[in-house]
Design an enzyme around this catalytic site. Structure first.
Site, PDB file in Angstrom:
ATOM      1  N   CYS A 124      -7.779 -67.189  83.935  1.00 29.38           N
ATOM      2  CA  CYS A 124      -6.683 -67.010  82.943  1.00 29.38           C
ATOM      3  C   CYS A 124      -5.224 -66.587  83.924  1.00 29.38           C
ATOM      4  O   CYS A 124      -4.807 -67.446  84.713  1.00 29.38           O
ATOM      5  CB  CYS A 124      -7.218 -65.709  82.252  1.00 29.38           C
ATOM      6  SG  CYS A 124      -5.823 -65.559  80.935  1.00 29.38           S
ATOM      7  N   HIS A 135     -11.623 -68.475  79.444  1.00 31.10           N
ATOM      8  CA  HIS A 135     -12.628 -67.298  79.913  1.00 31.10           C
ATOM      9  C   HIS A 135     -14.206 -67.740  79.839  1.00 31.10           C
ATOM     10  O   HIS A 135     -14.623 -68.063  78.891  1.00 31.10           O
ATOM     11  CB  HIS A 135     -12.509 -66.250  78.946  1.00 31.10           C
ATOM     12  CG  HIS A 135     -11.230 -65.499  79.194  1.00 31.10           C
ATOM     13  ND1 HIS A 135     -10.892 -64.072  79.901  1.00 31.10           N
ATOM     14  CD2 HIS A 135     -10.007 -65.928  78.486  1.00 31.10           C
ATOM     15  CE1 HIS A 135      -9.622 -63.755  79.968  1.00 31.10           C
ATOM     16  NE2 HIS A 135      -9.168 -64.737  78.878  1.00 31.10           N
ATOM     17  N   GLU A 157     -16.582 -66.366  80.911  1.00 32.99           N
ATOM     18  CA  GLU A 157     -17.592 -65.230  80.544  1.00 32.99           C
ATOM     19  C   GLU A 157     -17.440 -64.846  79.066  1.00 32.99           C
ATOM     20  O   GLU A 157     -18.185 -63.960  78.635  1.00 32.99           O
ATOM     21  CB  GLU A 157     -16.968 -63.966  81.296  1.00 32.99           C
ATOM     22  CG  GLU A 157     -15.879 -63.060  80.807  1.00 32.99           C
ATOM     23  CD  GLU A 157     -14.283 -63.758  81.013  1.00 32.99           C
ATOM     24  OE1 GLU A 157     -13.409 -63.273  80.645  1.00 32.99           O
ATOM     25  OE2 GLU A 157     -14.370 -64.913  81.882  1.00 32.99           O
TER      26      GLU A 157
END
Length: 390
Positions: free
Chosen positions: A246, A331, A333
């Site tokens: 990001c 992202h 995660e």
């Protein structure tokens, strides 16, 4: 109690207040996630923003501390269509309203969030004032005009000191520009020895931690407000494997000579399609950003595009042609969102292992001798006591 949201174009929304009371100015954005409002609330990347949820019912499963992505929320306001005051969830520890009140965040419900979202999509994100006061519209307009959006978001959300999440395998230095807890969780799952450092950490300070790899985290705001990090990344490129996520992706691009620009209304939600140009596969990704890497600026750099957004064709992934370094705009995660891209952490660790095989570490004794010789030479130049040499 009544709450009002005033946009800089003069549009006024009137609804019901929940959470805290007072006045708050921020950049008004929207998130399209159907679930995950507590992860959105606790994502440091939303620092300085008034977040609108497009899904109408928010608060129905309460708030669970274990699902937070940081120690506290950093948003400047929360806008929903319908606020559920009494959650139905055996895990719930707080109501949404009580959490917002605890951290001084104003919430507004009962407004037409569809109209607000369409306005942002058409005109772009804009400054807004969220208030529970009884001031006149003229007074609120004057107040909004006089307030500037903050530009020091990274300094507000980054850790102030170094801390670790011990593991037994690769040591990863995580540069915290507003890192979500999910990044640490994914690295810890892989038994990495994680060391988290502030955004101000210098290249030399990072070197002293003897990392196997460096991860540049997500974070809020304009990457050009964090140019000191760009200089640090430049110094570390080629010396250690690097993975950017990001904001870390945008900083990596700037360090390699590319440029960034602001999007009209950004990407925020858990359903953004991204195409991997190498495999041809499409992934559904979790995203939260308002800036992007300009594709035309990549020409002439050592970067190549690896992923693109299937909706607007913006750059979603990069890799360096020479150095062991890559980045993604989304992202991996997740939290909230799909975990389709968590394999990128495995790719990062595989890149580290491959780099270490190709660049075996100098024996520690030889390194100590080299350090001693350089120190002795420096002392000699100063005309101080010299040490015997064989």
């Amino acid at each position: 109690m009544q709450a009002r949201l005033l946009l800089e174009d003069g549009t006024l929304f009137t609804g019901k207040s929940f959470g805290s009371e007072g006045d708050s100015v921020g950049e008004v954005v929207f998130n399209t996630g159907i679930t995950g409002y507590q992860e959105v609330l606790s994502d440091p990347s939303y620092c300085g923003q008034i977040v609108t949820m497009t899904y109408p019912l928010i608060g129905n499963y309460g708030v669970i501390r274990d699902d937070f992505e940081s120690v506290r929320p950093f948003i400047h306001g929360f806008v929903v269509r319908e606020h559920e005051e009494v959650p139905s969830n055996w895990r719930a520890q707080y109501t949404l309203g009580s959490l917002l009140k605890e951290y001084g965040i104003i919430g507004i419900s009962g407004i037409d969030t569809r109209m607000l979202t369409r306005k942002i999509r058409h005109h772009g994100v804009m400054k807004g004032l969220l208030t529970t006061s009884n001031r006149s519209v003229a007074e609120l307009t004057e107040m909004l005009r006089g307030e500037k959006l903050i530009t020091d978001q990274v300094a507000r959300v980054s850790t102030k000191s170094v801390f670790g999440a011990p593991g037994h395998k690769e040591r990863i230095v995580l540069v915290d520009f507003g890192a979500k807890s999910g990044i640490i969780r994914d690295l810890s799952k892989r038994d990495c020895d994680v060391v988290v450092v502030p955004h101000t950490a210098t290249a030399e300070q990072i070197r002293r931690l003897a990392p196997d790899g460096i991860l540049l985290s997500n974070g809020p705001g304009d990457p050009k407000d964090v140019l000191h990090a760009v200089d640090t990344i430049k110094q570390l490129l080629g010396e250690f494997p690097i993975f950017g996520i990001c904001l870390g992706h945008q900083l990596f691009a700037l360090a390699c000579g590319a440029d960034t620009e602001k999007l009209k209304f950004g990407h925020r939600g858990g359903n953004h399609p991204v195409k991997d140009l190498i495999s041809g596969r499409c992934y559904i990704t979790s995203q939260n950003h308002g800036y992007t890497v300009k594709e035309e600026s990549i020409a002439g750099t050592e970067l190549e595009v690896t992923h693109i957004n299937n909706n607007d064709r913006t750059v979603e992934g990069l890799k360096h042609k020479t150095y062991p370094a890559f980045s993604v705009q989304y992202h991996p995660e997740a939290a909230p969102g799909p975990f389709d891209s968590s394999y990128l952490f495995d790719d990062f660790l595989e890149m580290i292992r491959s780099y270490k095989q190709q660049h075996p570490a100098q024996p520690r004794q030889a390194q100590l001798l080299a350090d001693w010789q350089s120190t002795a030479a420096a002392v000699s130049e100063k005309g101080e006591l010299q040490y015997a040499k064989k």
